[in-house]
Design a protein around this motif. Sequence first.
Motif, PDB file in Angstrom:
ATOM      1  N   ILE A  60       0.844  -1.206   0.000  1.00  0.00           N
ATOM      2  CA  ILE A  60       0.000   0.000   0.000  1.00  0.00           C
ATOM      3  C   ILE A  60       0.874   1.248   0.000  1.00  0.00           C
ATOM      4  O   ILE A  60       0.640   2.187  -0.770  1.00  0.00           O
ATOM      5  CB  ILE A  60      -0.961   0.000   1.215  1.00  0.00           C
ATOM      6  CG1 ILE A  60      -2.030  -1.082   1.045  1.00  0.00           C
ATOM      7  CG2 ILE A  60      -1.619   1.377   1.388  1.00  0.00           C
ATOM      8  CD1 ILE A  60      -2.903  -1.287   2.273  1.00  0.00           C
ATOM      9  N   ALA A  61       1.888   1.259   0.868  1.00  0.00           N
ATOM     10  CA  ALA A  61       2.796   2.421   0.926  1.00  0.00           C
ATOM     11  C   ALA A  61       3.504   2.622  -0.411  1.00  0.00           C
ATOM     12  O   ALA A  61       3.682   3.753  -0.873  1.00  0.00           O
ATOM     13  CB  ALA A  61       3.805   2.227   2.055  1.00  0.00           C
ATOM     14  N   TYR A  62       3.884   1.511  -1.045  1.00  0.00           N
ATOM     15  CA  TYR A  62       4.582   1.587  -2.329  1.00  0.00           C
ATOM     16  C   TYR A  62       3.669   2.173  -3.408  1.00  0.00           C
ATOM     17  O   TYR A  62       4.050   3.090  -4.146  1.00  0.00           O
ATOM     18  CB  TYR A  62       5.040   0.180  -2.719  1.00  0.00           C
ATOM     19  CG  TYR A  62       5.675   0.073  -4.091  1.00  0.00           C
ATOM     20  CD1 TYR A  62       6.845   0.759  -4.401  1.00  0.00           C
ATOM     21  CD2 TYR A  62       5.100  -0.727  -5.075  1.00  0.00           C
ATOM     22  CE1 TYR A  62       7.427   0.659  -5.660  1.00  0.00           C
ATOM     23  CE2 TYR A  62       5.677  -0.843  -6.339  1.00  0.00           C
ATOM     24  CZ  TYR A  62       6.836  -0.141  -6.620  1.00  0.00           C
ATOM     25  OH  TYR A  62       7.409  -0.241  -7.864  1.00  0.00           O
ATOM     26  N   PHE A  63       2.429   1.649  -3.494  1.00  0.00           N
ATOM     27  CA  PHE A  63       1.505   2.136  -4.514  1.00  0.00           C
ATOM     28  C   PHE A  63       1.069   3.576  -4.242  1.00  0.00           C
ATOM     29  O   PHE A  63       0.846   4.345  -5.177  1.00  0.00           O
ATOM     30  CB  PHE A  63       0.283   1.215  -4.620  1.00  0.00           C
ATOM     31  CG  PHE A  63       0.567  -0.090  -5.315  1.00  0.00           C
ATOM     32  CD1 PHE A  63       1.250  -0.106  -6.517  1.00  0.00           C
ATOM     33  CD2 PHE A  63       0.152  -1.293  -4.766  1.00  0.00           C
ATOM     34  CE1 PHE A  63       1.516  -1.306  -7.176  1.00  0.00           C
ATOM     35  CE2 PHE A  63       0.417  -2.496  -5.411  1.00  0.00           C
ATOM     36  CZ  PHE A  63       1.099  -2.502  -6.613  1.00  0.00           C
ATOM     37  N   GLU A  64       0.930   3.943  -2.968  1.00  0.00           N
ATOM     38  CA  GLU A  64       0.577   5.334  -2.653  1.00  0.00           C
ATOM     39  C   GLU A  64       1.716   6.276  -3.034  1.00  0.00           C
ATOM     40  O   GLU A  64       1.478   7.403  -3.465  1.00  0.00           O
ATOM     41  CB  GLU A  64       0.220   5.470  -1.168  1.00  0.00           C
ATOM     42  CG  GLU A  64      -1.151   4.891  -0.849  1.00  0.00           C
ATOM     43  CD  GLU A  64      -1.541   5.054   0.605  1.00  0.00           C
ATOM     44  OE1 GLU A  64      -0.628   5.255   1.455  1.00  0.00           O
ATOM     45  OE2 GLU A  64      -2.752   4.978   0.912  1.00  0.00           O
TER      46      GLU A  64
ATOM     47  N   ASN B  77      14.867   8.509  -8.287  1.00  0.00           N
ATOM     48  CA  ASN B  77      15.321   8.643  -6.899  1.00  0.00           C
ATOM     49  C   ASN B  77      16.544   7.771  -6.625  1.00  0.00           C
ATOM     50  O   ASN B  77      17.531   8.222  -6.052  1.00  0.00           O
ATOM     51  CB  ASN B  77      14.186   8.270  -5.940  1.00  0.00           C
ATOM     52  CG  ASN B  77      13.126   9.361  -5.842  1.00  0.00           C
ATOM     53  OD1 ASN B  77      13.388  10.520  -6.175  1.00  0.00           O
ATOM     54  ND2 ASN B  77      11.945   9.002  -5.403  1.00  0.00           N
ATOM     55  N   ASP B  78      16.471   6.494  -7.041  1.00  0.00           N
ATOM     56  CA  ASP B  78      17.627   5.600  -6.848  1.00  0.00           C
ATOM     57  C   ASP B  78      18.844   6.108  -7.623  1.00  0.00           C
ATOM     58  O   ASP B  78      19.974   6.078  -7.124  1.00  0.00           O
ATOM     59  CB  ASP B  78      17.277   4.180  -7.318  1.00  0.00           C
ATOM     60  CG  ASP B  78      16.423   3.432  -6.302  1.00  0.00           C
ATOM     61  OD1 ASP B  78      16.323   3.904  -5.153  1.00  0.00           O
ATOM     62  OD2 ASP B  78      15.862   2.379  -6.656  1.00  0.00           O
TER      63      ASP B  78
ATOM     64  N   PRO C  95      18.212  -1.167   1.782  1.00  0.00           N
ATOM     65  CA  PRO C  95      18.206  -2.548   2.298  1.00  0.00           C
ATOM     66  C   PRO C  95      18.135  -3.560   1.160  1.00  0.00           C
ATOM     67  O   PRO C  95      17.583  -3.276   0.094  1.00  0.00           O
ATOM     68  CB  PRO C  95      16.921  -2.593   3.146  1.00  0.00           C
ATOM     69  CG  PRO C  95      16.567  -1.167   3.405  1.00  0.00           C
ATOM     70  CD  PRO C  95      17.061  -0.397   2.226  1.00  0.00           C
ATOM     71  N   ASN C  96      18.702  -4.737   1.394  1.00  0.00           N
ATOM     72  CA  ASN C  96      18.648  -5.806   0.395  1.00  0.00           C
ATOM     73  C   ASN C  96      17.199  -6.169   0.089  1.00  0.00           C
ATOM     74  O   ASN C  96      16.384  -6.382   0.993  1.00  0.00           O
ATOM     75  CB  ASN C  96      19.386  -7.051   0.906  1.00  0.00           C
ATOM     76  CG  ASN C  96      20.881  -6.826   0.953  1.00  0.00           C
ATOM     77  OD1 ASN C  96      21.413  -6.011   0.207  1.00  0.00           O
ATOM     78  ND2 ASN C  96      21.564  -7.540   1.837  1.00  0.00           N
ATOM     79  N   GLY C  97      16.891  -6.248  -1.199  1.00  0.00           N
ATOM     80  CA  GLY C  97      15.543  -6.637  -1.603  1.00  0.00           C
ATOM     81  C   GLY C  97      14.503  -5.538  -1.511  1.00  0.00           C
ATOM     82  O   GLY C  97      13.321  -5.792  -1.752  1.00  0.00           O
ATOM     83  N   ALA C  98      14.915  -4.332  -1.156  1.00  0.00           N
ATOM     84  CA  ALA C  98      13.959  -3.234  -1.011  1.00  0.00           C
ATOM     85  C   ALA C  98      13.425  -2.807  -2.381  1.00  0.00           C
ATOM     86  O   ALA C  98      14.118  -2.911  -3.395  1.00  0.00           O
ATOM     87  CB  ALA C  98      14.604  -2.044  -0.317  1.00  0.00           C
TER      88      ALA C  98
END
Length: 554
Positions: A388-392, A455-456, A524-527
């Motif tokens: 949810i946080a990712y899609f928001e 961003n990355d 973090p790994n896999g983030a």
Amino acid sequence: MAFDGLFTKAMTRELQGLVSGRISKVHQPNQLELLLQIRAQGKNHKLLISIHPSYSRIHLTAMANVNPSEPPMFCMLLRKHIEGGVITDVIQHEMDRLVILKIRGKNEIGDDIERELHVEIMGRHSNIILVDSERNMILDSLKHLPPSVNSFRTVLPGQPYVFPPSQEKKDPFSAPGELAGLTEKELVSTFSGFSPLNARELHHRMAQGENSQEIAEQFLADFSKEQPSGHYIELDGKSSFSATPLTHIGEADMIFPTLGELLDRMYYAKAERDRVKQQAGDLERWLQNEIAKLKLKLKKLKKEQDQAEKRDQLQLNGELIMANIHRITKGTKEIEVDNYYNDEKVTIALDPRKTPIENSQKYYSRYQKAKTALVKTQEQIEKTEEDIAYFETLMQQVQQAGLSDIEEIREELAEQGFMKAQKSKKKKKPTKPSVEPYVSSTGVPISVGKNNKQNDYVTFKVASKSDTWLHTKDIPGSHVIIHSNDPDETTIMEAATIAAYFSKARESSSVPVDYTEVRQVKKPNGAKPGFVIYFEQKTVFVTPDEDLVIKLKK
């Protein structure tokens, strides 16, 4: 808004600097806009023409536009007829919202040709029409109007060009003395070029002064200056602009040296958002649906969690059955026993088909299942909340994105396995994410990511370890980099304002923004893309300021 006949007159005056300029390139960024690159008076200019129903206009622009890889047919036709041509005049038809660019060029065999680009700025009826002036024949137009749509004038290739119907009003510049003493309605109904806004302004001035004719002449002079200025004012959420001060509303919020800069400020962000909505409407709806589904899933998981948390009662029931086994016989449906933990009576349901030990084991087994389910449910809750946080975050990025940012968001969702990759006829070469450049008022460069890929990229590829990294505190938003290991306070506050503006808190005030050295930012790994953790941060509080962000853009 007041792109009326008076404002059109002022704009025509401003565009006189293009006369004798050569059209070096014609672009059509989208279905509603043209962009002409013109070399005039030793400088390069960009002339934007829009027939958007809400933002129709013509003006010089400093803003960047993204052009399609393949130009539309109308753009190709214009390139054939006017690219390389010289602008011989820029005129306003009567006092209408109609600007005519007269262009002299050459055809395929080198003969001189005369063309006219008619820009009709009339809200939803706006149009751009290319006319062969020698034959008064329409070569093509951005919008076609067959006789079935408009019986007064047909706008189709090969048809004679007919001007829009005249309003049969007086030209205020030919009779300024007649403006004196008229009401707002009379000004609009008697004289061409007056919108209600400018009529209210003139009426207000004449009511405040003594010599109405002199006031009217001074008012009209603002629209016929060689270098008109733009006046912008906002009151109660409503924006107004003109080429003269709007004293009946109040003191101008901003005064611009040119009308082009005024309209860039007024319309660019709105028009850009509109263009993005056209291309990203499906993506926004998809994200809304995904967020809604995930929130429903989260609600169900939390309900399951509440049920699983009652597992301790199952364990207690098993214990109490064993403690009272001597009182239970097979066939008993329930038993009331003392709860030795709190001295209360507890009624326990039993399966009459089972022995006391089997009933106790049944409760222990249900307890173990509930215990396992609680762990799994908690893991699912955390995963769902993360999604949810990712899609928001993506929703916030789509709502604030430019056209070039949308494609990168689609690519990211495809790479993460949430969407299918869009098929393209042409194989695209891998490109680096674009990063928006800014410069603080003290001259320090600032870089901004507008989506997760950017961003990355800006944080881990563009920035140096000693640069300063900023992000809104606990609020989805952009990664902002100050390219300095010891930025001054002004730069920090301006970069924080940019970070707050490109965040979910754009419409808020006193937004907390964290900043730290880039070396303190870790992934973090896999983030998921764009997600980081950071340390040793400081926090400042700022209020997003669109004008400042526009001013600092490089």
